[in-house]
Enzyme design. Structure first.
Site, PDB file in Angstrom:
ATOM      1  CG  HIS A   1      11.530   6.329  10.840  1.00 32.89           C
ATOM      2  ND1 HIS A   1      11.910   7.320   9.956  1.00 32.89           N
ATOM      3  CD2 HIS A   1      11.023   5.327  10.084  1.00 32.89           C
ATOM      4  CE1 HIS A   1      11.623   6.937   8.724  1.00 32.89           C
ATOM      5  NE2 HIS A   1      11.086   5.732   8.771  1.00 32.89           N
TER       6      HIS A   1
ATOM      7  CG  HIS B   1       7.245   4.339  11.101  1.00 33.47           C
ATOM      8  ND1 HIS B   1       6.862   3.102  11.559  1.00 33.47           N
ATOM      9  CD2 HIS B   1       6.948   4.362   9.776  1.00 33.47           C
ATOM     10  CE1 HIS B   1       6.381   2.398  10.569  1.00 33.47           C
ATOM     11  NE2 HIS B   1       6.404   3.133   9.477  1.00 33.47           N
TER      12      HIS B   1
ATOM     13  CD  GLU C   1       0.772   4.159   4.576  1.00 32.92           C
ATOM     14  OE1 GLU C   1       1.996   4.382   4.629  1.00 32.92           O
ATOM     15  OE2 GLU C   1      -0.076   4.882   5.151  1.00 32.92           O
TER      16      GLU C   1
ATOM     17  NE  ARG D   1       3.075  10.708   5.143  1.00 31.57           N
ATOM     18  CZ  ARG D   1       4.029  11.454   4.597  1.00 31.57           C
ATOM     19  NH1 ARG D   1       3.979  12.761   4.704  1.00 31.57           N
ATOM     20  NH2 ARG D   1       5.029  10.892   3.931  1.00 31.57           N
TER      21      ARG D   1
ATOM     22  CG  ASP E   1      -0.144  -0.329   2.518  1.00 30.88           C
ATOM     23  OD1 ASP E   1       1.067  -0.058   2.575  1.00 30.88           O
ATOM     24  OD2 ASP E   1      -0.762  -0.866   3.459  1.00 30.88           O
TER      25      ASP E   1
ATOM     26  CD  GLU F   1       0.438  -6.799   3.112  1.00 34.18           C
ATOM     27  OE1 GLU F   1       1.144  -7.461   3.882  1.00 34.18           O
ATOM     28  OE2 GLU F   1       0.509  -5.551   2.976  1.00 34.18           O
TER      29      GLU F   1
END
Length: 327
Positions: A240, A207, A130, A209, A94, A116
């Protein structure tokens, strides 16, 4: 048959590695296209699985927004697909790389195979971007490789023909067991190097967004309080590199003696620390899946998960990002 595998992040490469070798063993002419969306983390995985990218687009820039990333991907992937005579394009998951790879393939009327396929939260902003990326890839794809029954049912509900869906299981488990079998001794040595063999520790990653800013601060506030109250328990957190993550984590956990903040780990190191952990806290999709192979309980630091099987099986809990629920 000439097939392009287009990927840009570490999870994509991990999940496509078994596909790459299966196709190679069948004698397919493979073209590997790396966008470099997560360059440092991606290259270490390609090296581990002994896969060389035929094209490295190097699109990553610090703090670039999604529009900038999308613009670069369109331009660079278009040139490759225009010049190469492809029979199929395979994308995984994604990411923005996967979506643009599928979109440009569609423009050239090349069939898209989606590894997937069918994962859904049904909330277009969680995870972001995503959830929308994978829905759009579904519309563009000719073959859908669904990892679970839930994923297959999601596709059927959206009108995808059953004869276009193949129930495959999750390729991340194939990759994980391959690494464990080949590097088990080294995995034990890694925990020794980090002085973790005799420690009770929680492994944490965060991490995403949609968790930048206040959600991350909320979670870290709860984690900090827990660590101060439970000094015999350690937190191991590979942080990250993105400054939106790195700066916040170091600011919130500064001075907490049982918080072990690490540079990003390579895949072998990450699996080693997962294997030795007490339990795991994460907003990562892939780690939710990998944790099951190590029989580790997972606190999912998100409002929604597209992997409900973990919650339904009782080996994970969706805790969100509110301070009182995070640990």
């Amino acid at each position: 048959m000439k097939i392009a595998l287009i990927f840009g992040t570490r999870p994509e490469a991990i999940k496509l590695a078994p596909v790459y070798y299966a196709l190679k063993n069948e004698g397919c002419d493979l073209l590997t296209v790396s966008s470099g969306q997560h360059k440092e983390m991606l290259n270490q995985v390609l090296e581990l699985f002994e896969i060389k990218a035929d094209y490295d687009l190097q699109v990553m820039r610090v703090c670039q927004n999604l529009s900038d990333l999308t613009e670069k991907l369109i331009s660079k992937i278009d040139k490759i697909i225009r010049d190469e005579k492809l029979d199929y394009i395979i994308v995984q998951g994604d990411t923005t790389t996967a979506f643009i790879g599928a979109l440009i393939g569609f423009y050239y009327k090349i069939p898209i195979a989606h590894v997937e396929a069918g994962l859904r939260t049904n909330d277009i902003y969680n995870p972001f971007p995503e959830e929308v990326n994978r829905r759009l890839i579904t519309v563009l794809s000719s073959i859908h490789f669904a990892p679970t029954i839930n994923a297959k049912n999601n596709l059927l509900k959206e009108g995808v023909s059953e004869d276009k869906i193949l129930l495959t299981g999750n390729t991340i488990i194939d990759s994980l067991f391959w690494v464990k079998e080949k590097h088990q001794k080294k995995m034990k040595e890694i925990r020794k190097i980090y002085s973790l063999n005799d420690k009770k520790y929680i492994l944490m990653t965060m991490h995403r967004r949609e968790n930048w800013g206040k959600p991350m601060e909320n979670v870290l506030s709860a984690v900090k309080r827990y660590l101060i109250e439970n000094k015999d328990t350690y937190l191991v957190f590979p942080v990250h590199l993105n400054p939106y993550v790195n700066d916040v984590v170091h600011a919130e956990l500064k001075g907490v003696n049982n918080a072990v903040l690490l540079e990003p780990l390579n895949y072998l190191e990450l699996l080693s620390l997962m294997e030795g952990s007490y339990y795991i806290m994460t907003d990562s999709g892939g780690i939710q899946e990998e944790a099951t192979a190590f029989n580790k309980f997972v606190l999912v630091l998100r409002k929604e998960t597209e992997r409900p099987e973990i919650i339904e099986a009782g080996i994970g809990k969706l805790v969100g990002t509110e301070t009182k629920k995070s640990i």
